[in-house]
Design a protein around this motif. Structure first.
Motif, PDB file in Angstrom:
ATOM      1  N   GLU A   1       0.832  -1.211   0.000  1.00 46.91           N
ATOM      2  CA  GLU A   1       0.000   0.000   0.000  1.00 46.91           C
ATOM      3  C   GLU A   1       0.860   1.252   0.000  1.00 46.91           C
ATOM      4  O   GLU A   1       0.589   2.227  -0.700  1.00 46.91           O
ATOM      5  CB  GLU A   1      -0.925  -0.011   1.209  1.00 46.91           C
ATOM      6  CG  GLU A   1      -1.819   1.219   1.287  1.00 46.91           C
ATOM      7  CD  GLU A   1      -2.641   1.228   2.559  1.00 46.91           C
ATOM      8  OE1 GLU A   1      -3.383   2.201   2.745  1.00 46.91           O
ATOM      9  OE2 GLU A   1      -2.533   0.254   3.341  1.00 46.91           O
ATOM     10  N   ILE A   2       1.927   1.246   0.815  1.00 46.07           N
ATOM     11  CA  ILE A   2       2.827   2.401   0.869  1.00 46.07           C
ATOM     12  C   ILE A   2       3.475   2.629  -0.484  1.00 46.07           C
ATOM     13  O   ILE A   2       3.578   3.757  -0.977  1.00 46.07           O
ATOM     14  CB  ILE A   2       3.889   2.185   1.969  1.00 46.07           C
ATOM     15  CG1 ILE A   2       3.213   2.176   3.341  1.00 46.07           C
ATOM     16  CG2 ILE A   2       4.952   3.269   1.900  1.00 46.07           C
ATOM     17  CD1 ILE A   2       4.169   1.877   4.471  1.00 46.07           C
ATOM     18  N   GLN A   3       3.908   1.516  -1.128  1.00 48.25           N
ATOM     19  CA  GLN A   3       4.565   1.663  -2.419  1.00 48.25           C
ATOM     20  C   GLN A   3       3.601   2.196  -3.464  1.00 48.25           C
ATOM     21  O   GLN A   3       3.959   3.033  -4.304  1.00 48.25           O
ATOM     22  CB  GLN A   3       5.129   0.299  -2.851  1.00 48.25           C
ATOM     23  CG  GLN A   3       5.915   0.355  -4.158  1.00 48.25           C
ATOM     24  CD  GLN A   3       7.152   1.225  -4.022  1.00 48.25           C
ATOM     25  OE1 GLN A   3       7.756   1.267  -2.960  1.00 48.25           O
ATOM     26  NE2 GLN A   3       7.515   1.918  -5.077  1.00 48.25           N
TER      27      GLN A   3
ATOM     28  N   ASN B   1      14.253  10.176  -3.336  1.00 44.33           N
ATOM     29  CA  ASN B   1      14.465   8.734  -3.288  1.00 44.33           C
ATOM     30  C   ASN B   1      13.270   8.004  -2.697  1.00 44.33           C
ATOM     31  O   ASN B   1      12.990   6.849  -3.049  1.00 44.33           O
ATOM     32  CB  ASN B   1      15.715   8.404  -2.479  1.00 44.33           C
ATOM     33  CG  ASN B   1      16.982   8.910  -3.139  1.00 44.33           C
ATOM     34  OD1 ASN B   1      17.020   9.149  -4.349  1.00 44.33           O
ATOM     35  ND2 ASN B   1      18.035   9.091  -2.347  1.00 44.33           N
ATOM     36  N   ALA B   2      12.569   8.675  -1.752  1.00 50.32           N
ATOM     37  CA  ALA B   2      11.404   8.061  -1.127  1.00 50.32           C
ATOM     38  C   ALA B   2      10.164   8.143  -2.001  1.00 50.32           C
ATOM     39  O   ALA B   2       9.119   7.599  -1.640  1.00 50.32           O
ATOM     40  CB  ALA B   2      11.136   8.713   0.229  1.00 50.32           C
TER      41      ALA B   2
ATOM     42  N   LEU C   1       9.025   7.877   4.442  1.00 47.20           N
ATOM     43  CA  LEU C   1      10.225   8.675   4.695  1.00 47.20           C
ATOM     44  C   LEU C   1      11.020   8.122   5.870  1.00 47.20           C
ATOM     45  O   LEU C   1      12.259   8.079   5.831  1.00 47.20           O
ATOM     46  CB  LEU C   1       9.825  10.129   4.957  1.00 47.20           C
ATOM     47  CG  LEU C   1       9.299  10.911   3.754  1.00 47.20           C
ATOM     48  CD1 LEU C   1       8.663  12.225   4.196  1.00 47.20           C
ATOM     49  CD2 LEU C   1      10.425  11.187   2.767  1.00 47.20           C
ATOM     50  N   GLU C   2      10.328   7.707   6.936  1.00 44.64           N
ATOM     51  CA  GLU C   2      11.027   7.171   8.101  1.00 44.64           C
ATOM     52  C   GLU C   2      11.730   5.864   7.765  1.00 44.64           C
ATOM     53  O   GLU C   2      12.891   5.648   8.141  1.00 44.64           O
ATOM     54  CB  GLU C   2      10.038   6.964   9.242  1.00 44.64           C
ATOM     55  CG  GLU C   2      10.692   6.512  10.540  1.00 44.64           C
ATOM     56  CD  GLU C   2       9.702   6.354  11.674  1.00 44.64           C
ATOM     57  OE1 GLU C   2      10.135   6.086  12.807  1.00 44.64           O
ATOM     58  OE2 GLU C   2       8.483   6.494  11.417  1.00 44.64           O
TER      59      GLU C   2
ATOM     60  N   SER D   1      18.969   4.273   4.983  1.00 40.61           N
ATOM     61  CA  SER D   1      19.777   5.046   4.047  1.00 40.61           C
ATOM     62  C   SER D   1      21.212   5.188   4.532  1.00 40.61           C
ATOM     63  O   SER D   1      21.541   4.947   5.705  1.00 40.61           O
ATOM     64  CB  SER D   1      19.160   6.433   3.850  1.00 40.61           C
ATOM     65  OG  SER D   1      19.253   7.182   5.046  1.00 40.61           O
ATOM     66  N   ALA D   2      22.070   5.608   3.605  1.00 49.04           N
ATOM     67  CA  ALA D   2      23.463   5.895   3.954  1.00 49.04           C
ATOM     68  C   ALA D   2      23.572   7.131   4.825  1.00 49.04           C
ATOM     69  O   ALA D   2      24.545   7.282   5.580  1.00 49.04           O
ATOM     70  CB  ALA D   2      24.284   6.079   2.679  1.00 49.04           C
TER      71      ALA D   2
END
Length: 722
Positions: A3-5, A342-343, A396-397, A403-404
C-alpha cells in the motif's frame, strides 16, 4: 508495504510532470548550487573537528574583563564557499567593531527520547530515539510541523526541559557528556520579555552587567559587539517599546534584541526557539543572514523552525526533520531534497523545499485532502495535494533508517564522542551586590519613564485623597466628630490600599522580566526582591507623603509635626505591606486577571475584618477574629493612626467633666491605652512587609529550584552512564 509503495508511485506519477530528480534543482537558483557534492551522496565528514587543533580555553583578563581565545579550527570548505556566495557581507562603516572569533563547540545527541505524561493523546513520547549533531561555525535547524517535538528536542539538548519531562539517551558537548557551564551557551526562548522603556543599548548594557563579572565600564565593548553582530546599529538608541510620540521596534528587531542579550556572554553554543516567530519574509531573511554571519565567528547555532522561504532554506547547513517525535531525516539540506526524491516525493520545481517537506509530513493536510476530494469533480484536478501524509511519514522514516545518511550520522556521532575535547569553562557571574545595584537603578530608570504605570498612579492617589478629604472636611475637634473622623481614616486607608491594585500590571511585567532573566541565570530571587524593594521605596514614599499631606490638613487632624510624620510613616508601611501582598499574589498566579480578582477578594475580606463595621472584640467566631482580623494590615494601620490622633487628648463634657480620647473611641474602634501602642502597630506592619517578601522569595526560589534540580538530574544521568 504494497500500500505504501502504491501511494508513493501515485504521488511520483502526479508530480513527475512538474518535477523530476534531474531537473528538480533549477540552475538559476544559486541557493541550491553553493554547496559542493552530488545530491546522491551522504553527508561528508569534512566538518569534523580535530581536537588537537582546537583551543576553547576561556581566560579572564585582569580587571574583570573576559575574552575568548579564537578557535583555530578551520571553517569547513562548504561553509566558506557558502559565505563567499551570492550573499556578500555588507560593507562595514569606518570605526565599526569587527566580530570577535569564538571557539565553538560540537554537540551530539544519541538515542534521545523525551517523555511527558499526558502531552500526547496516544503516546507520552514527545521525541523518539533522535540522533544528530551540530558543529562549530554551522547552522543546524530542527524543522517540523506543529507539535512535532521541535522545541522539546531543542530544550532537551540545552538541558532546559520542564519538570514533568523525562529524558533518556546521551548528549555530548566536545565529546564529553553534557557539560555546559554558565556562560558557555545561550538560550533564546520563543517569548522573551523585553523592557520597552529602555533603549536597545541600555537594555543590552544592563543585561551585560547582570551577567558578566567586572566593572561597569568594561561592558561597553561587549555591548557594541552584540549590537554589531545582530545588525542593530540603526536602532541602538531607540526605545524598544517606544512612547506616545514614537513607535517601538518592529518584531524583527525585537527578536534580534532578544538574541543579542545572549550574545553579550559570547557563548560557544546558541540555542534559539523559533527565531522567525511572527516575522514577515523580508525580516525573516534578514534575521537568517544575520545569524549566518554570526556562525562565521565560530559559534555553534541550533534552532527550531516551523517553515521557511526558499532563500532562507538555502542558508541552512544541516536539517533535522521531525514528525510526531520521529526523525525523518538528519543531514545536509540538499541531501534532504534527495532523500525525499528517493522516497518517491520529489520537490516540485516551483515549490519551496520547506513547504514541500511540511506538506508531506503534516497530518493536518489530511483535512484539506478530504475537502479537495469533494471539489475535484467540479474544479479540476487537485492531485498536487492528493497525498496521504501517514503513508508519506512511514515511507520517509523507513527510507531514512535504511539510508546511507542515517549510517553516516551514527558514524559522525561516534567520531565526535570517541575522544573528549576541551571542556567548556564558566566565565564567572556578577556578584549579588552588583545585581541588586543594577536592578535597583534599572527599575528607577523605568519608573521615571513609565508614565501610565507610575506617574498616572500617583495622580490617581492624589485625586482619591482629594475626594476623601473634601467629603470629610470641616469636622472640627468636638466629641461628636470622633465617629466621623474614624470613618474618614478607615476610608482613606482602605480605598488607597484598594487603588494599589492598579499596579498589578507593573508587578506582572517585573515578574515576567525576572522569569526571563532567571531562566538563563542572569538574576536570582534574592537580587530581584532587594532590587524591587529598593526601587519601590522612593515611589511609595512619594505617594505616602503627598497623599498624607492632602488628607491630613483637609480633615483637620492635630497640628503637630511629630504626629504628621508618624501619619506619613504609618501610611508608607501600609503601602509597603500592600505591595508585598500584591507581589506574592502575582508570583503565585502569574496572570493579571486571576491576580486582580484574588486581590480584590482579599481586600474586601480584610476590610470587613478590620474592626470598623464591627469592633474587633465583638467579631463572631474564630474565623473573623482569628486569623482574618489578625492578618488584616488595615487593622494595625487604622489603630496606629487613631492612637496617634486621640491618645493624650481629653474631651470636655459640660463645665466639670471630661473624658479621654481612649474612652471616646471605645464604642467606635478598639485601640490600646498604652502610649507606645502606635509604634507597636508600625512594628507589626513592618514585620508583615518582611513576611510577605519572604513568602515571595519562597515562591520564586521554589520555582527556580525545581528547574535547577531537574537540570542537575539530567546531567547526573549523563555522568552516571559514562
Amino acid at each position: 508495504m504494497e500500500e505504501i509503495q502504491s501511494q508513493s508511485d501515485h504521488y511520483r506519477s502526479s508530480s513527475s510532470s512538474a518535477s523530476s530528480p534531474a531537473s528538480r534543482v533549477p540552475a538559476f537558483n544559486f541557493f541550491y548550487l553553493r554547496k559542493p557534492g552530488s545530491l546522491g551522496q551522504p553527508i561528508s565528514f569534512e566538518d569534523s573537528p580535530e581536537w588537537e587543533d582546537t583551543d576553547a580555553d576561556v581566560r579572564v583578563e585582569e580587571g574583570g574583563g573576559d575574552s575568548i581565545n579564537a578557535a583555530t579550527t578551520s571553517v569547513s570548505p562548504s561553509l566558506s564557499k557558502l559565505n563567499s556566495g551570492s550573499l556578500p557581507s555588507p560593507h562595514l562603516p569606518e570605526g565599526a567593531a569587527v566580530a570577535r572569533k569564538i571557539a565553538g563547540a560540537s554537540v551530539a545527541w544519541k538515542d534521545l527520547t523525551v517523555t511527558i505524561e499526558g502531552k500526547r493523546k496516544y503516546s507520552d513520547n514527545v521525541v523518539k530515539g533522535s540522533n544528530g549533531y551540530a558543529l562549530p561555525g554551522t547552522m543546524t535547524v530542527i524543522m517540523g510541523p506543529a507539535k512535532s517535538g521541535k522545541s522539546t528536542l531543542l530544550r532537551a539538548i540545552a538541558g532546559r526541559l520542564p519538570p514533568a519531562a523525562k529524558m533518556y539517551g546521551e548528549i555530548f558537548v566536545n565529546g564529553a557528556r553534557m557539560h555546559m557551564p554558565y556562560g558557555s551557551y545561550g538560550f533564546v526562548d520563543l517569548e522573551t520579555t523585553l523592557i520597552g522603556s529602555l533603549t536597545v543599548r541600555e537594555y543590552l548594557y544592563y543585561s551585560a552587567v547582570l551577567q558578566l563579572p567586572g566593572f561597569f565600564s568594561q561592558k561597553n565593548s561587549v555591548v557594541e559587539e552584540a549590537i554589531h553582530a545582530m545588525s542593530l546599529g540603526d536602532f541602538a538608541n531607540k526605545l524598544i517599546g517606544g512612547h506616545c510620540f514614537m513607535k517601538g521596534l518592529p518584531s524583527g528587531e525585537r527578536r534580534r534584541v532578544a538574541i543579542a542579550r545572549e550574545l553579550v556572554m559570547r557563548p560557544h553554543i546558541l540555542f534559539i526557539d523559533e527565531p522567525l516567530y511572527h516575522l514577515d519574509s523580508v525580516s525573516a531573511l534578514l534575521m537568517m543572514v544575520t545569524l549566518k554571519k554570526l556562525t562565521s565567528t565560530g559559534c555553534t547555532l541550533i534552532f527550531t523552525l516551523n517553515q521557511s522561504s526558499t532563500e532562507v532554506f538555502g542558508l541552512f547547513d544541516r536539517i533535522c526533520l521531525l514528525s510526531n517525535g520521529n526523525t525523518l531525516f538528519f543531514g545536509e539540506t540538499l541531501a534532504c531534497l534527495q532523500h525525499f526524491s528517493n522516497a518517491g516525493f520529489p520537490c516540485p520545481i516551483m515549490q519551496s523545499p520547506s513547504d514541500h517537506f511540511l506538506r508531506a509530513i503534516n497530518t493536518d493536510f489530511d483535512r484539506i485532502i478530504a475537502m479537495c476530494k469533494n471539489w475535484q469533480d467540479y474544479n479540476g484536478d487537485f492531485s498536487a495535494v492528493n497525498m496521504d501524509t501517514a503513508v508519506a511519514i512511514c515511507t520517509l522514516e523507513a527510507t531514512y533508517k535504511s539510508s546511507a545518511d542515517a549510517a553516516a550520522v551514527e558514524t559522525m556521532i561516534l567520531r565526535l564522542t570517541e575522544k573528549e575535547g576541551p571542556l567548556l569553562k564558566s566565565k564567572g557571574k556578577a556578584s549579588n551586590a552588583t545585581r541588586i545595584a543594577v536592578l535597583t537603578w534599572r527599575s528607577l530608570l523605568i519608573m521615571s519613564r513609565e508614565f501610565k504605570y507610575y506617574w498616572l498612579r500617583l495622580i490617581l492617589y492624589m485625586l482619591l485623597t482629594l475626594c476623601i478629604g473634601t467629603i470629610f472636611s470641616g469636622l472640627g475637634h468636638s466629641l461628636s466628630s470622633v465617629v466621623t473622623r474614624v470613618a474618614a481614616i478607615f476610608v482613606f486607608v482602605s480605598f488607597t490600599s484598594l487603588l494599589s491594585i492598579a499596579g498589578v500590571p507593573v508587578l506582572m511585567k517585573e515578574i515576567k522580566i525576572y522569569a526571563s532573566e532567571e531562566s538563563n541565570q542572569h538574576s536570582g530571587a534574592l537580587a530581584f526582591l532587594f532590587g524591587q524593594l529598593l526601587s519601590s521605596i522612593p515611589f511609595l514614599f512619594l505617594i505616602s507623603i503627598s497623599s498624607s499631606l492632602v488628607f491630613y490638613f483637609l480633615i483637620g487632624l492635630r497640628d503637630e509635626f511629630s504626629l504628621l510624620m508618624y501619619f506619613v510613616l504609618n501610611f508608607f508601611m501600609c503601602l509597603l505591606v500592600n505591595e508585598g501582598l500584591m507581589l506574592a499574589v502575582v508570583s503565585l498566579w502569574k496572570n493579571i486577571f486571576q491576580s486582580v480578582l484574588t486581590l480584590v477578594t482579599i481586600h474586601v475580606v480584610l476590610m470587613l475584618a478590620a474592626g470598623y463595621f464591627r469592633i474587633r472584640s465583638k467579631l463572631p467566631g474564630p474565623v473573623w477574629t482569628h486569623p482574618l482580623s489578625d492578618i488584616a494590615f488595615h487593622t494595625y494601620s487604622i489603630q496606629g493612626l487613631l492612637e496617634n490622633e486621640y491618645l493624650g487628648v481629653n474631651f470636655a463634657i459640660g463645665q466639670v467633666r471630661s473624658i479621654s480620647g481612649f474612652q471616646a473611641l471605645h464604642s467606635a474602634y478598639d485601640i490600646s491605652p498604652r502610649s507606645n501602642a502606635k509604634w507597636e502597630n508600625v512594628l507589626v506592619l513592618f514585620l508583615m512587609a518582611v513576611g510577605y517578601r519572604i513568602l515571595v522569595f519562597v515562591l520564586l526560589h521554589f520555582y527556580a529550584r525545581k528547574n535547577v534540580s531537574l537540570h542537575r538530574l539530567f546531567r547526573g544521568k549523563h555522568n552516571s552512564t559514562a
